[in-house]
Design a protein around this motif. Sequence first.
Motif, mmCIF file in Angstrom:
data_model
loop_
_atom_site.group_PDB
_atom_site.id
_atom_site.type_symbol
_atom_site.label_atom_id
_atom_site.label_comp_id
_atom_site.label_asym_id
_atom_site.label_seq_id
_atom_site.Cartn_x
_atom_site.Cartn_y
_atom_site.Cartn_z
ATOM 1 N N MET A 157 0.836 -1.207 0.000
ATOM 2 C CA MET A 157 0.000 0.000 0.000
ATOM 3 C C MET A 157 0.868 1.254 0.000
ATOM 4 O O MET A 157 0.637 2.187 -0.762
ATOM 5 N N ARG A 158 1.882 1.278 0.851
ATOM 6 C CA ARG A 158 2.732 2.474 0.942
ATOM 7 C C ARG A 158 3.530 2.677 -0.358
ATOM 8 O O ARG A 158 3.720 3.812 -0.801
ATOM 9 N N LYS A 159 3.942 1.570 -0.993
ATOM 10 C CA LYS A 159 4.680 1.680 -2.263
ATOM 11 C C LYS A 159 3.788 2.252 -3.356
ATOM 12 O O LYS A 159 4.213 3.143 -4.113
ATOM 13 N N LYS A 160 2.561 1.763 -3.436
ATOM 14 C CA LYS A 160 1.639 2.256 -4.453
ATOM 15 C C LYS A 160 1.281 3.718 -4.193
ATOM 16 O O LYS A 160 1.168 4.521 -5.139
ATOM 17 N N CYS A 161 1.103 4.062 -2.930
ATOM 18 C CA CYS A 161 0.758 5.447 -2.607
ATOM 19 C C CYS A 161 1.922 6.393 -2.930
ATOM 20 O O CYS A 161 1.704 7.528 -3.374
ATOM 21 N N ALA A 162 3.136 5.933 -2.722
ATOM 22 C CA ALA A 162 4.295 6.763 -3.050
ATOM 23 C C ALA A 162 4.358 7.036 -4.549
ATOM 24 O O ALA A 162 4.802 8.100 -4.992
ATOM 25 N N GLY A 163 3.876 6.082 -5.344
ATOM 26 C CA GLY A 163 3.929 6.236 -6.794
ATOM 27 C C GLY A 163 3.031 7.330 -7.331
ATOM 28 O O GLY A 163 3.230 7.799 -8.463
ATOM 29 N N VAL A 164 2.025 7.768 -6.558
ATOM 30 C CA VAL A 164 1.125 8.802 -7.074
ATOM 31 C C VAL A 164 1.863 10.115 -7.286
ATOM 32 O O VAL A 164 1.461 10.925 -8.123
ATOM 33 N N PHE A 165 2.949 10.325 -6.563
ATOM 34 C CA PHE A 165 3.678 11.575 -6.727
ATOM 35 C C PHE A 165 4.551 11.571 -7.983
ATOM 36 O O PHE A 165 5.170 12.580 -8.320
ATOM 37 N N ASP A 166 4.564 10.418 -8.655
ATOM 38 C CA ASP A 166 5.144 10.331 -9.995
ATOM 39 C C ASP A 166 4.043 10.249 -11.050
ATOM 40 O O ASP A 166 4.298 9.886 -12.201
ATOM 41 N N GLY A 167 2.807 10.553 -10.634
ATOM 42 C CA GLY A 167 1.681 10.569 -11.556
ATOM 43 C C GLY A 167 1.002 9.219 -11.737
ATOM 44 O O GLY A 167 0.165 9.061 -12.630
ATOM 45 N N GLU A 168 1.326 8.210 -10.912
ATOM 46 C CA GLU A 168 0.751 6.882 -11.058
ATOM 47 C C GLU A 168 -0.628 6.789 -10.394
ATOM 48 O O GLU A 168 -0.916 7.493 -9.433
ATOM 49 N N SER A 169 -1.453 5.910 -10.924
ATOM 50 C CA SER A 169 -2.741 5.570 -10.315
ATOM 51 C C SER A 169 -2.810 4.055 -10.187
ATOM 52 O O SER A 169 -2.304 3.326 -11.050
ATOM 53 N N HIS A 170 -3.441 3.572 -9.117
ATOM 54 C CA HIS A 170 -3.477 2.137 -8.870
ATOM 55 C C HIS A 170 -4.844 1.709 -8.334
ATOM 56 O O HIS A 170 -5.546 2.490 -7.676
ATOM 57 N N TYR A 171 -5.173 0.444 -8.655
ATOM 58 C CA TYR A 171 -6.374 -0.180 -8.083
ATOM 59 C C TYR A 171 -5.935 -1.468 -7.408
ATOM 60 O O TYR A 171 -5.233 -2.288 -8.013
ATOM 61 N N ILE A 172 -6.317 -1.649 -6.161
ATOM 62 C CA ILE A 172 -5.942 -2.844 -5.404
ATOM 63 C C ILE A 172 -7.190 -3.426 -4.760
ATOM 64 O O ILE A 172 -7.995 -2.702 -4.166
ATOM 65 N N GLN A 173 -7.327 -4.721 -4.879
ATOM 66 C CA GLN A 173 -8.432 -5.425 -4.219
ATOM 67 C C GLN A 173 -7.827 -6.468 -3.292
ATOM 68 O O GLN A 173 -6.943 -7.215 -3.690
ATOM 69 N N PHE A 174 -8.285 -6.518 -2.067
ATOM 70 C CA PHE A 174 -7.696 -7.466 -1.119
ATOM 71 C C PHE A 174 -8.726 -7.873 -0.071
ATOM 72 O O PHE A 174 -9.750 -7.188 0.131
ATOM 73 N N GLN A 175 -8.442 -8.994 0.584
ATOM 74 C CA GLN A 175 -9.302 -9.477 1.662
ATOM 75 C C GLN A 175 -8.609 -9.226 2.990
ATOM 76 O O GLN A 175 -7.428 -9.534 3.163
ATOM 77 N N TRP A 176 -9.370 -8.670 3.907
ATOM 78 C CA TRP A 176 -8.828 -8.390 5.240
ATOM 79 C C TRP A 176 -9.837 -8.904 6.258
ATOM 80 O O TRP A 176 -10.976 -8.452 6.290
ATOM 81 N N GLU A 177 -9.357 -9.870 7.049
ATOM 82 C CA GLU A 177 -10.249 -10.574 7.964
ATOM 83 C C GLU A 177 -11.383 -11.209 7.138
ATOM 84 O O GLU A 177 -11.117 -11.978 6.233
ATOM 85 N N GLU A 178 -12.633 -10.879 7.409
ATOM 86 C CA GLU A 178 -13.731 -11.499 6.657
ATOM 87 C C GLU A 178 -14.314 -10.581 5.595
ATOM 88 O O GLU A 178 -15.311 -10.919 4.956
ATOM 89 N N ALA A 179 -13.708 -9.425 5.400
ATOM 90 C CA ALA A 179 -14.233 -8.450 4.436
ATOM 91 C C ALA A 179 -13.308 -8.340 3.234
ATOM 92 O O ALA A 179 -12.134 -8.709 3.273
ATOM 93 N N VAL A 180 -13.881 -7.831 2.130
ATOM 94 C CA VAL A 180 -13.111 -7.587 0.904
ATOM 95 C C VAL A 180 -13.167 -6.091 0.615
ATOM 96 O O VAL A 180 -14.256 -5.486 0.614
ATOM 97 N N PHE A 181 -11.996 -5.498 0.393
ATOM 98 C CA PHE A 181 -11.916 -4.058 0.157
ATOM 99 C C PHE A 181 -11.284 -3.775 -1.199
ATOM 100 O O PHE A 181 -10.524 -4.580 -1.742
ATOM 101 N N ALA A 182 -11.612 -2.600 -1.711
ATOM 102 C CA ALA A 182 -10.989 -2.105 -2.942
ATOM 103 C C ALA A 182 -10.386 -0.738 -2.653
ATOM 104 O O ALA A 182 -11.026 0.111 -2.012
ATOM 105 N N TRP A 183 -9.147 -0.540 -3.102
ATOM 106 C CA TRP A 183 -8.473 0.741 -2.970
ATOM 107 C C TRP A 183 -8.289 1.348 -4.353
ATOM 108 O O TRP A 183 -7.775 0.709 -5.265
#
Length: 363
Positions: free
Chosen positions: A68-94
Amino acid sequence: MHNAERANERYRLLARHIPNAAVALFDTNLNYLMMDGSLVHERGIDPKVYEGTPLAHTITDAPLRNMMRKKCAGVFDGESHYIQFQWEEAVFAWDIAPVYDQGSVYMGMLFVRDITEDFRTRQEMERLLKQAEEALRIRDNFLSVAAHELKTPLTSVIGFAQLLKHRAWGNLSEADQKVLQVVLHQSDKLSAMIDAVLDVSRISQGRLDIRRQDCDLAALVSTMCTQMQITTEHHTIQCDIPKRLPCSIDQKRIEQVVRNLLSNAIKYMPDGGLVSLSLNRVADEAILTVTDHGIGIPAEALEHLFEQYYRAENVGTNVNTAISGLGVGLYVSSEIVKQHGGTITALSDGRYRGATFIVRLPV
């Protein structure tokens, strides 16, 4: 109010109106500038506790936190990212994206959504789809095997009936001759139905072979008209056919199409009447038209008529009164015509207004 403060307030108001979501803004040091939204409030957390804290500091899974921190750091180089992951019993999208001001990235945005319900719904749909596909595969395999098993004894029945007709026709009474004719006619119908089922299986497996050869389409259609006229006493097949119409087609398959269209015209005109067939050449196309004056086709059925196993509502559903059929003849015919590079269409003004089928083949 500075640009960052105004942005914070805008995103804060936006986040509070999106269900199952949260919006975070972060600086170049990857610290939260703001975190707010329904996901935060539902957990009873004060949004202000995030301000100034490191991104993802509450995530205990180290690989996920580092990603997460690596992808977030990339935004300052103009990058955009989509991440989907499971945490505990829930599924999240970033959704991680840069926020610009006068052409420069001055902070990052993290849009978090709880997609657990959507994810599970999609999983269930995929499971049901696989289940349906497997059921269709089993069905098609069963029909193919059953059709092959039926074909062998039926071929013997037809062969012996034809042999009996050839050897003993003159010695049979008129009543016995009619019985034998019925046996031959009904056997031919059953054979055609079995062939149609086998063709459905071939089409689903991409094995419907088209073997073109030069032939006279006019002669082919004329022969089919004569053969189909013999099968009915209550219908008149009126043919308008040119003397010759040379083309390159799979003769057996086009015979199948013409037979199906004429058979349907007869079948769906149960009280008898006139069936009109015309064949002509227009530019580089052979156009075959078959018109009946039977039960017609409901408007809502026209767009589905060439679908596999589809039968219009007005053919009836009662086993004692419905017009017989499997709903595969037009489907197979349409596939044959398509593989010839042609088209087949159906026209009707509705119930009891008859129907017209038009086949166009390149010549």
